[in-house]
Design a protein around this motif. Sequence first.
Motif, short mmCIF file in Angstrom:
data_model
loop_
_atom_site.label_atom_id
_atom_site.label_comp_id
_atom_site.label_asym_id
_atom_site.label_seq_id
_atom_site.Cartn_x
_atom_site.Cartn_y
_atom_site.Cartn_z
N PRO A 28 0.81 -1.23 0.00
CA PRO A 28 0.00 0.00 0.00
C PRO A 28 0.84 1.28 0.00
O PRO A 28 1.84 1.38 0.70
N GLN A 29 0.39 2.21 -0.80
CA GLN A 29 1.09 3.47 -1.02
C GLN A 29 0.40 4.60 -0.25
O GLN A 29 -0.82 4.64 -0.17
N ASP A 30 1.18 5.52 0.24
CA ASP A 30 0.66 6.74 0.85
C ASP A 30 -0.05 7.54 -0.24
O ASP A 30 0.55 7.84 -1.27
N PRO A 31 -1.34 7.87 -0.05
CA PRO A 31 -2.06 8.60 -1.12
C PRO A 31 -1.49 9.99 -1.39
O PRO A 31 -1.67 10.54 -2.47
N LYS A 32 -0.77 10.55 -0.40
CA LYS A 32 -0.19 11.88 -0.63
C LYS A 32 1.14 11.74 -1.37
O LYS A 32 2.21 11.70 -0.77
N TYR A 79 5.04 3.08 1.96
CA TYR A 79 5.97 4.01 1.33
C TYR A 79 5.25 5.22 0.77
O TYR A 79 4.02 5.19 0.59
N THR A 80 6.02 6.25 0.47
CA THR A 80 5.50 7.45 -0.17
C THR A 80 6.32 7.71 -1.42
O THR A 80 7.55 7.72 -1.36
N LEU A 81 5.67 7.90 -2.54
CA LEU A 81 6.41 8.28 -3.75
C LEU A 81 7.07 9.63 -3.45
O LEU A 81 6.40 10.58 -3.03
N THR A 82 8.36 9.69 -3.62
CA THR A 82 9.13 10.88 -3.25
C THR A 82 10.25 11.08 -4.26
O THR A 82 10.95 10.14 -4.60
#
Length: 519
Positions: free
Chosen positions: A12-16, A30-33
């Motif tokens: 699962p991905q951080d929606p932000k 994780y967060t796409l960064t």
Amino acid sequence: MIFHNRYCMELPQDPKQYLRTCRQVYEACYTLTEASPVSNPSLVIHSPEVAHMLGMSPDFCISQEFVEAFSGNKLLDGMMSYASCYGGHQFGNWAGQLGDGRAISLGELVHEGQSYELQLKGAGPTPYSRMGDGRAVLRSSIREFLCSEAMHHLGVPTTRALSLVLTGDRVYRDMFYDGNARPEPGAIVCRVAPSFLRFGSLEIFHSRRDTQTQKKVLDFLLRHHYPQFSQLPPKEAYCAMFHSLCEKTAHMVVQWMGVGFVHGVMNTDNMSMLGLTIDYGPYGWIDNYDPSWTPNTTDFMQQRYAFGQQPSMALWNLEKLANAIYPQIEDAKPLEDALQYYVDYFERSYRDLRMKKIGLHEEYPEDKEILLSLNRALQSTEVDMTLFFRGLSRCKKDVDERASQQILMEPVCDSLYRSSTDELLLWMRRYQKRLQKESMPDVERAKQMNRVNPKYVLRNYLAQQAIEKSEEGDHSLVHTLLDVMRNPFEEQSQYEDFSQKRPEWARNKPGCSTLSCSS
Ligand code: AMP
Ligand code: MG
């Protein structure tokens, strides 16, 4: 190059997305960064072995595209960049959410059926940076790069290092925590492992009573990293995986103890779910054999992560992990059994390794006492651990245990830091006597001993010398050290100097004997 990025695809991905504001991230791994661009990246060094493992050509490794990619300035086709969320117990206390504060993964590459996560360390702020700047300095990057590779060549399970680039930007660090921050050259290491998942990657969800997301991480680990258990019913599979991790962790710590490596920050966020040595910060190598030694200045008082504490600290960490996954299993017995297995496995395997290190291949009743008294003798006499064991292979069976001090001590005299050697001499007599019972010929025994007792380790003062030169623009010693550490068990006559024990000037010098976490 093929990136399959299954971590991003399956977890699962951080929606932000791409929001760097520091915050608590829930129900996501994780967060796409994006990495933050750097002004003038240049390659200091890369590891040809790691490049080869990843299927990268030698030409590509010296190309501008390579530097741009592994400084975080440009994504290669197929890469995804993200920062992972995890928590951890730090120095004995639950620290809450930590996460990749300065690490940014570039996705997972597949080559010859193996999957490798590529991760930049020092590529700029992420949602997990808290008070930090997301950057890393040259000195800590050289240490991480060289040690990852040195450990690999020593046969210790570890994450690897592909590259080290200078960013061209300055980073401010207060190395002595005395209010005097100074500008230092910024750098980025690209490290490589099948996965960077940590104990803390599971603990974070337990702390939030989020068993659902935790289960996704466990199933991901099972599918890709413990596939031999993935067909079992879930509870059994998790237990089997934990049991296997206990063995891997014990094996890793045995190897550390065998070569005199002190990790320095064995917090649960720095413990790999694959049993790899992970996160090279204020680590160090034992010079004189002292189980209470820790390189980490932050740990001087407590000595929690001192050399001799490592086996019990790994167990403590495994206990925290067992607690964290207990709700998925609801049966304490198999977890307790696995922890007991860690203890038994460690003891057996460490004893076996120590017997190999002193070249005893047969079993005699006095062996237990020989190992115990060796520990005492090494401590009471200041002895360089690496040189001592390496030298011991030069002992000959036909020397009489009543021979003169000079003859008995000759094989290990290079390892002494001072002259008071009574207890060690006593031990050498005992050992000499025991050696006579071994049937293996001297030459063969020496050969076998030299396969477990390295001649070269990344001594603290060596890494520090490479750093000081590199900070002045001369990276040659970093290259030389990588070359030396490629063959740690071989005699390398051109590199004889790199096997010398710590010089006196390095005894208390920062970087050579002590390290702060400021990196
Ligand atoms: P360590 O003890 O180096 O494993 O770091 C512990 C935590 O602090 C991890 O979550 C790191 O990502 C974070 N951290 C360390 N240094 C920095 C930095 N310069 N900027 C942001 N986060 C950092
Ligand atoms: Mg860490």
